[in-house]
Design an enzyme around this catalytic site. Structure first.
Site, mmCIF file in Angstrom:
data_model
loop_
_atom_site.group_PDB
_atom_site.id
_atom_site.type_symbol
_atom_site.label_atom_id
_atom_site.label_comp_id
_atom_site.label_asym_id
_atom_site.label_seq_id
_atom_site.Cartn_x
_atom_site.Cartn_y
_atom_site.Cartn_z
ATOM 1 N N ARG A 82 22.687 18.305 -8.252
ATOM 2 C CA ARG A 82 22.257 19.517 -8.953
ATOM 3 C C ARG A 82 21.922 20.663 -7.991
ATOM 4 O O ARG A 82 22.201 21.830 -8.279
ATOM 5 C CB ARG A 82 21.049 19.189 -9.826
ATOM 6 C CG ARG A 82 20.647 20.317 -10.763
ATOM 7 C CD ARG A 82 19.651 19.823 -11.792
ATOM 8 N NE ARG A 82 19.343 20.829 -12.795
ATOM 9 C CZ ARG A 82 18.106 21.254 -13.054
ATOM 10 N NH1 ARG A 82 17.076 20.768 -12.381
ATOM 11 N NH2 ARG A 82 17.908 22.152 -13.993
ATOM 12 N N HIS A 89 23.129 24.562 -8.249
ATOM 13 C CA HIS A 89 22.197 25.687 -8.369
ATOM 14 C C HIS A 89 22.266 26.612 -7.165
ATOM 15 O O HIS A 89 21.954 27.798 -7.272
ATOM 16 C CB HIS A 89 20.766 25.181 -8.592
ATOM 17 C CG HIS A 89 20.516 24.745 -9.999
ATOM 18 N ND1 HIS A 89 19.266 24.662 -10.552
ATOM 19 C CD2 HIS A 89 21.375 24.369 -10.983
ATOM 20 C CE1 HIS A 89 19.350 24.261 -11.817
ATOM 21 N NE2 HIS A 89 20.624 24.070 -12.097
ATOM 22 N N ASN A 107 14.721 26.128 -12.125
ATOM 23 C CA ASN A 107 14.342 25.347 -10.940
ATOM 24 C C ASN A 107 12.875 24.934 -10.901
ATOM 25 O O ASN A 107 12.529 23.900 -10.330
ATOM 26 C CB ASN A 107 14.639 26.153 -9.669
ATOM 27 C CG ASN A 107 16.127 26.339 -9.425
ATOM 28 O OD1 ASN A 107 16.941 25.513 -9.850
ATOM 29 N ND2 ASN A 107 16.487 27.417 -8.747
ATOM 30 N N HIS A 116 25.910 15.283 -15.772
ATOM 31 C CA HIS A 116 24.801 14.795 -16.594
ATOM 32 C C HIS A 116 24.996 13.341 -17.009
ATOM 33 O O HIS A 116 24.287 12.849 -17.871
ATOM 34 C CB HIS A 116 24.605 15.693 -17.829
ATOM 35 C CG HIS A 116 24.044 17.055 -17.504
ATOM 36 N ND1 HIS A 116 23.866 18.039 -18.443
ATOM 37 C CD2 HIS A 116 23.610 17.589 -16.330
ATOM 38 C CE1 HIS A 116 23.358 19.128 -17.865
ATOM 39 N NE2 HIS A 116 23.196 18.884 -16.582
#
Ligand code: HEM
Ligand SMILES: *[C@@H]1O[C@H](CO)[C@@H](O)[C@H](O)[C@H]1NC(C)=O
Ligand SMILES: *[C@@H]1O[C@H](CO)[C@@H](O)[C@H](O)[C@H]1NC(C)=O
Ligand SMILES: *[C@@H]1O[C@H](CO)[C@@H](O)[C@H](O)[C@H]1NC(C)=O
Ligand SMILES: *[C@@H]1O[C@H](CO)[C@@H](O)[C@H](O)[C@H]1NC(C)=O
Length: 340
Positions: free
Chosen positions: A75, A79, A107, A207
């Site tokens: 992740r 990001h 975040n 996911h």
């Protein structure tokens, strides 16, 4: 920048000569960082030959301590890339001159794995000081994490990124997709980054590992595109007024394994986040893509690898200055600047 054309090369030379001039004038022995602009798989072959083995070993150690760390590191790279390009900006702590990305909505109390990146950076500073960018560490650690928990496609990681000199919480809030987003918003959000619907769906397949807070789960307990029994079970796990920070697995069936089960879940109406379920519930070509990934894990794995490489190519705007940070959490005190 995607591929450095002649003007880009000229600009890099110009910026580098400014750096050299400044270094001479101030008699600071700063070495300029030369960025070719193009990412390659062998960028550090000579300057840091042990890079891949160090990152892999550190990721393996971290995942052995905590399985979830694989998800957290996958992740972090995402990001990082969605905010001003893959430039390590997510790793910067706040300073007196900017509020960074760590407290952006997506975040805050959520992005994690920073200590693992620090640990990798420390090992690399021993092996090859001031050589490997933090942005490249994120790209490598993401691949090694996914592979460690089941992705059988050990795709090549393209490297040669520079670390940012700045970060902005506002920009992170603008660019990181919301879990409330509908399909057309998600599509637009990814298109802004040069990513298409196939990329959106394949990358969302991350996911298949990792966790989500009850605070988020609760937002979607009334959504009718998910399966009612699934919703009522989730409601018991995340009751109103309960602990916001309690965690749920994103893939209830094989939570710690990187596989294509995420897509099978969506077809059963078992997507926990609205942005997940909508990939199947919205009529369109997306449904064929989800179907395909649910049926064929190999197809998903290949596309995930390809789309991750594509995501890793998101660059800061041309001309943005960067450096090789010595500490991933802060810009160097005497910035060694080059141009993207
Ligand atoms: C499509 C838009 C996306 C949205 C709206 C979204 C949103 C979210 C949310 C809300 C969480 C839970 C955070 C929390 O409760 O703290 C999460 C977790 C996660 N996301 Fe996404 N995500 C998206 C796409 C992606 C992509 C493209 C990747 C990677 C390629 C990714 C990887 C992950 C992982 C691995 C976790 C679990 C992290 C952990 O357990 O530490 N997500 N995401
Ligand atoms: C981040 O989370 C902390 C702890 O929950 C909270 O106090 C703070 O207000 C949040 N920051 C932002 C910018 O939302
Ligand atoms: C850093 O970003 C902030 C917020 O976007 C901006 O106001 C500031 O001028 C930037 N600083 C540098 C040195 O680029
Ligand atoms: C998606 O959300 C946006 C913003 O809330 C809204 O304007 C749009 O109508 C929605 N699209 C669909 C198909 O629901
Ligand atoms: C879901 O519906 C219930 C009953 O109508 C309502 O009390 C609750 O606020 C709703 N929750 C959300 C997140 O919309």
């Amino acid at each position: 920048m995607k591929a450095m054309g002649a003007s880009g090369a000229v600009m890099a030379v110009r910026v580098l000569s400014v750096v050299v001039l400044l270094a001479v004038v101030s008699t600071v022995g700063a070495e300029a960082v030369v960025a070719s602009g193009l990412l390659t798989t062998d960028y550090y072959a000579r300057s840091c030959p042990r890079l891949s083995s160090i990152v892999k070993e550190e990721v393996q150690k971290a995942v052995k301590v905590e399985k979830r760390m694989a998800a957290s590191l996958v992740r972090l790279h995402f990001h990082d890339c969605f905010v001003h390009g893959c430039d390590g900006s997510i790793l910067l702590d706040d300073t007196a001159t900017f509020i960074g990305e760590k407290t952006a909505a997506a975040n805050n109390n959520s992005a994690r794995g920073f200590e693992v990146i620090d640990g990798i950076k420390a090992k690399l500073e021993e092996a090859c000081p001031k050589t490997v960018s933090c942005a490249d560490i994120l790209a490598l650690a993401s691949r090694d994490s996914a592979v460690e928990v089941g992705l059988s496609e050990r795709y090549p990681v393209f490297v040669g990124r520079l670390d940012s000199l700045n970060a902005s919480r506002d920009e992170a809030n603008l660019r990181l997709p919301s879990p409330r987003a509908n399909y057309s918003e998600l599509k637009k959000n990814f298109e802004f980054q040069g990513l298409n619907e196939v990329d959106l769906i394949a990358l969302s397949g991350a996911h298949t590992i990792g966790k989500v807070r009850c605070q988020i789960v609760r937002l979607f307990l009334n959504d009718t595109d998910t399966n009612a029994e699934f919703r009522s079970n989730l409601a018991k796990e995340c009751p109103a007024g309960g602990d916001d920070f309690k965690l749920q697995n994103l893939d209830l069936k094989t939570p710690e394994k990187f596989d294509n089960n995420y897509f099978k879940n969506l077809r059963r109406g078992e997507g926990i986040i609205r942005s997940d379920q909508t990939l199947w519930s919205t009529p369109g070509i997306n449904q064929a893509i989800v179907w395909d990934f649910a049926r064929n894990q190999k197809t998903f794995f290949r596309q995930f690898a390809f789309s991750t490489i594509k995501m890793g190519n998101i660059r800061p705007p041309a001309g943005t200055k960067g450096e090789i940070r010595e500490n991933c959490r802060a810009v160097n005190s005497a910035p060694l600047v080059a141009s993207e």
